[in-house]
Design an enzyme around this catalytic site. Structure first.
Site, short mmCIF file in Angstrom:
data_model
loop_
_atom_site.label_atom_id
_atom_site.label_comp_id
_atom_site.label_asym_id
_atom_site.label_seq_id
_atom_site.Cartn_x
_atom_site.Cartn_y
_atom_site.Cartn_z
N LYS A 43 0.84 -1.21 0.00
CA LYS A 43 0.00 0.00 0.00
C LYS A 43 0.87 1.25 0.00
O LYS A 43 0.54 2.24 -0.66
CB LYS A 43 -0.95 0.00 1.19
CG LYS A 43 -2.13 -0.96 0.99
CD LYS A 43 -2.97 -1.07 2.25
CE LYS A 43 -3.96 -2.22 2.16
NZ LYS A 43 -4.39 -2.70 3.48
N GLN A 87 -3.40 -0.70 9.87
CA GLN A 87 -3.41 -2.06 9.33
C GLN A 87 -4.10 -3.02 10.29
O GLN A 87 -3.81 -3.05 11.48
CB GLN A 87 -1.97 -2.53 9.03
CG GLN A 87 -1.89 -3.91 8.41
CD GLN A 87 -2.59 -4.00 7.05
OE1 GLN A 87 -2.45 -3.14 6.20
NE2 GLN A 87 -3.36 -5.06 6.85
N ASP A 110 -10.64 3.56 5.61
CA ASP A 110 -11.39 2.30 5.50
C ASP A 110 -12.91 2.54 5.53
O ASP A 110 -13.67 1.63 5.22
CB ASP A 110 -11.02 1.34 6.64
CG ASP A 110 -9.73 0.58 6.32
OD1 ASP A 110 -9.55 0.21 5.15
OD2 ASP A 110 -8.93 0.36 7.24
#
Ligand code: NAP
Length: 277
Positions: A43, A87, A110
């Protein structure tokens, strides 16, 4: 579809840089789980390719909940950080949901912060959960009509089934569906999936969806997956392809669209932060 979204993100990042704003997506990793280290590395690399600055904080596996909260609050207080990715999963002694709640909801890439789930429920603008948003975009991209059609979602989990059901029931041209959610409380769930024009598997039970659960010609989206080591075990049995009108591929289905939506959330966070959203 993921490539198209990423091309748009690249252009939007460049537009911000052109006015002196460096879109910044910070990442946080706790511990040294191999898979998580790998995901964060990918990422971060992709963020850099898209033009983001991507500061990274890595906490040791022994970090406390307070340590993690401190990092997130520091990012909240730093006007130069527009978006933050924590994460998942975090080590077992830490509470991911509590940590997420510490984050400024506007920088939650997210789209899983309780405030963002509330915004989704109320139809207010905000970062959308990435996998559900990717599925809606995927259907639109492939010209699958959703409005007015019967969608069945197998699974009501917080990351996929529940937010997807909310999203596809919203009054928008690419949604507006008759959505039914089935789960372990519905013993005869195949009765519902068999009549679905669009079926989304979101259970995380390998092979749970078989051809006899699919209406001939239906569009089948495989969202749920489980991993056995590095092996990916999808909810949708491959033999469903013979019955479905269209089906996501076993590999490279909703994974890439999820990542694309994450970067879209990140650039939008930067746009909002500088009043260009
Ligand atoms: N590809 C991606 O990028 C991506 C991203 C996010 C999530 N996912 C995957 O999506 C899946 C769902 O994630 P989640 O966090 O939303 O799920 P979750 O919280 O694990 O929930 C799973 C749901 O499936 C239902 N279910 C499980 N077994 C079932 C069965 N035998 N019959 C009927 N229903 C059953 C559960 O019912 P109950 O509620 O009754 O227990 C629950 O509602 C996971 O496999 C996850 O890995 C993939």
């Amino acid at each position: 579809m993921a490539e198209r979204i990423l091309a748009e993100v690249t252009a939007e990042v460049a537009a911000l840089r052109a006015v002196g704003v460096v879109p910044t997506l910070a990442t946080v990793l706790v511990g040294d789980d191999d898979a998580s280290v790998g995901y964060i590395r990918i990422k971060s690399r992709q963020a850099a390719e898209l033009g983001f600055a991507s500061p990274h904080v890595r906490l040791p596996g022994s970090a406390t909940q307070a340590d993690l909260h401190r990092v997130l609050r520091d990012f909240n207080d730093d006007a130069g950080v527009h978006a933050v990715l924590v994460q998942h999963p975090v080590p077992g002694h830490l509470d991911y949901d509590r940590a997420l709640a510490e984050l400024d909801p506007d920088s939650d890439v997210d789209g899983m912060h309780p405030v963002n789930m509330g915004r989704l429920a109320l139809g207010l603008p905000g970062p959308l959960p990435c996998t559900p948003a990717g599925i809606e975009a995927l259907l639109a991209f492939h010209g699958v009509p959703v409005a007015g059609r019967e969608v069945v979602v197998l699974g009501r989990g917080a990351t996929l089934g529940r937010p997807l059901a909310m999203l596809l029931a919203q009054k928008r041209p690419t949604a507006n569906a008759a959505v039914t959610v089935v789960h372990t409380g519905v013993a005869d769930w195949p009765r519902y999936t068999r009549r679905a024009e669009i079926l989304v598997a979101a259970a995380g039970v390998p092979g749970i969806v078989r051809p006899e659960h699919v209406r001939p010609g239906a569009v089948v989206v495989g969202g749920g997956v489980r991993y056995a080591g590095r092996r990916l075990l999808p909810d949708v049995d491959e033999s469903c392809a013979a019955v479905a009108g269209a089906i996501t591929p076993r590999v490279g289905g909703v994974g890439p669209t999820t990542v694309a939506m994450l970067f879209r959330n990140a650039v939008r966070a930067a746009q909002r932060a500088v009043g260009r959203g």
